[in-house]
Scaffold this active site. Structure first.
Site, short mmCIF file in Angstrom:
data_model
loop_
_atom_site.label_atom_id
_atom_site.label_comp_id
_atom_site.label_asym_id
_atom_site.label_seq_id
_atom_site.Cartn_x
_atom_site.Cartn_y
_atom_site.Cartn_z
N ASN A 276 0.89 -1.17 0.00
CA ASN A 276 0.00 0.00 0.00
C ASN A 276 0.92 1.22 0.00
O ASN A 276 1.52 1.55 1.02
CB ASN A 276 -0.89 -0.01 1.25
CG ASN A 276 -1.71 1.27 1.38
OD1 ASN A 276 -1.73 2.10 0.47
ND2 ASN A 276 -2.37 1.43 2.51
N LYS B 148 0.20 4.23 -0.22
CA LYS B 148 -0.41 5.42 0.39
C LYS B 148 -0.14 6.62 -0.53
O LYS B 148 -0.03 6.45 -1.74
CB LYS B 148 0.09 5.61 1.83
CG LYS B 148 -0.10 4.32 2.66
CD LYS B 148 0.06 4.52 4.13
CE LYS B 148 -0.17 3.18 4.84
NZ LYS B 148 -0.13 3.29 6.28
N HIS C 147 -9.56 1.42 5.06
CA HIS C 147 -8.27 1.60 5.73
C HIS C 147 -8.46 2.55 6.92
O HIS C 147 -9.26 3.48 6.84
CB HIS C 147 -7.23 2.17 4.75
CG HIS C 147 -5.84 2.09 5.31
ND1 HIS C 147 -5.37 3.01 6.23
CD2 HIS C 147 -4.84 1.20 5.11
CE1 HIS C 147 -4.14 2.67 6.56
NE2 HIS C 147 -3.79 1.59 5.91
N GLU D 34 -5.46 -4.74 10.59
CA GLU D 34 -4.43 -3.71 10.75
C GLU D 34 -4.67 -2.96 12.07
O GLU D 34 -5.45 -2.00 12.10
CB GLU D 34 -4.49 -2.70 9.60
CG GLU D 34 -4.18 -3.30 8.24
CD GLU D 34 -3.54 -2.28 7.30
OE1 GLU D 34 -2.53 -2.62 6.68
OE2 GLU D 34 -4.03 -1.14 7.23
N GLY E 165 2.61 2.35 10.77
CA GLY E 165 3.58 3.43 10.60
C GLY E 165 4.31 3.80 11.89
O GLY E 165 4.99 4.81 11.95
N GLU F 22 -6.83 4.93 7.93
CA GLU F 22 -6.60 6.34 7.59
C GLU F 22 -7.84 6.95 6.93
O GLU F 22 -8.14 8.13 7.12
CB GLU F 22 -5.34 6.46 6.70
CG GLU F 22 -4.08 6.18 7.52
CD GLU F 22 -2.92 5.57 6.77
OE1 GLU F 22 -2.93 5.60 5.52
OE2 GLU F 22 -2.00 5.03 7.42
N SER G 255 3.36 -2.14 10.29
CA SER G 255 4.81 -2.24 10.49
C SER G 255 5.36 -3.63 10.16
O SER G 255 6.32 -4.08 10.79
CB SER G 255 5.20 -1.82 11.91
OG SER G 255 4.84 -0.46 12.13
P1 13P Z 1 3.01 0.38 7.62
O1 13P Z 1 3.52 -0.92 7.04
O2 13P Z 1 3.78 1.58 7.11
O3 13P Z 1 2.92 0.32 9.11
O4 13P Z 1 1.52 0.59 7.07
C1 13P Z 1 0.62 -0.46 7.19
C2 13P Z 1 -0.59 -0.11 6.44
O5 13P Z 1 -1.33 0.78 6.82
C3 13P Z 1 -0.86 -0.83 5.19
O6 13P Z 1 -2.14 -0.56 4.71
#
Ligand code: 13P
Length: 252
Positions: free
Chosen positions: A8, A10, A98, A169, A175, A100, A213
């Site tokens: 992803n 982002k 997601h 997640e 992150g 976010e 992560s």
């Molecule tokens: P990270 O791997 O950067 O923690 O992000 C995970 C994520 O949100 C994947 O959709």
């Protein structure tokens, strides 16, 4: 079940960086990966991905995904991208729900469920994300939260639930460099699997990915868990060597 490693990206990348990243991934991709691989790119770069697959045939082994999709089919929804549009660009997957999107865009469980439905109707596999915040985990609500989030998607999609990919997640692990331990992740995956089992007799088709992560050093132990069928990778999917190591861990 064949594992799925999905990057992803982002809101990262640009034409030059994407090209370099995809070329480096292509150069290191096993000839016949035992796992499925996907990258979920920002919508403007889907055309670039398509063009690069034509130029670098190895990339045809990687599926394209979107990071979001509209719950609506067409019309006056400024800024939205429909599932049919994604399909035209060869998208196989669309991430929905997601954390976010839930956090910054106020997406509710019902909206997420509708987005999953719109994706499925267009022949796109939704990667449905669920996960608890740190406060919810500390309050002992993890199971309750993820079950509520998944229940909405089951309610709206009925027997089609067997066509989704689910991603656990934990918000506190995204992150942050803090990963759920393999045992913590497995425990939640098992809860989700049980919930899916009650909703469909096709549960064996549903992959449950872990995200938060996941990186080159912790991927193998997470992917070794009985109910972890792959990973949804943020930061580490932007670095070809790291992403390739995670793919290798899934192939092992
Ligand atoms: P990270 O791997 O950067 O923690 O992000 C995970 C994520 O949100 C994947 O959709």
């Amino acid at each position: 079940m064949k594992k799925l490693i999905a990057g992803n990206w982002k809101m990262n990348g640009n034409l030059a960086a994407n090209e370099a990243l995809l070329r480096d991934i292509a150069a290191g991709l096993p000839a016949q990966p035992a796992c499925a691989v996907a990258v979920c790119v920002p919508a403007p770069y889907m055309a670039q991905f398509k063009a690069m697959v034509a130029a670098v045939p190895v990339l045809s082994g990687i599926d394209l995904g979107a990071q979001d999709v509209s719950s609506q089919q067409s019309g006056a929804f400024t800024g939205e991208v429909s599932a049919a549009m994604l399909k035209e660009f060869g998208c196989r997957y669309a991430i929905v729900g997601h954390s976010e999107r839930r956090h910054y865009h106020g997406e509710t469980d019902a909206v997420v469920a509708d987005k999953a439905k719109a994706a499925l109707a267009a022949g796109i596999t939704p990667i449905v994300c669920v996960g608890e915040t740190l406060a919810e985990r500390e309050a002992g609500q993890t199971g309750e939260v993820v079950k509520r989030q998944l229940a909405a998607v089951i309610h709206t999609n009925g027997h089609c639930i067997s066509e989704i990919v689910l991603a656990y997640e934990p918000v506190w692990a995204i992150g942050t460099g803090k990963t759920a331990t393999p045992e913590e992740a497995q425990a939640v995956h098992a809860v989700l699997r049980t919930q899916l089992k009650a909703a469909t007799d096709q549960v064996a088709r549903v992959k449950i990915l872990y995200g938060g992560s996941m990186n080159a050093s912790n991927a193998a132990s997470l992917l070794a868990q009985a109910d972890i069928d792959g990973g949804l990778i943020g930061g580490a999917s932007l670095k070809a060597p790291d992403f390739l190591k995670i793919i290798a861990a899934a192939n092992a």
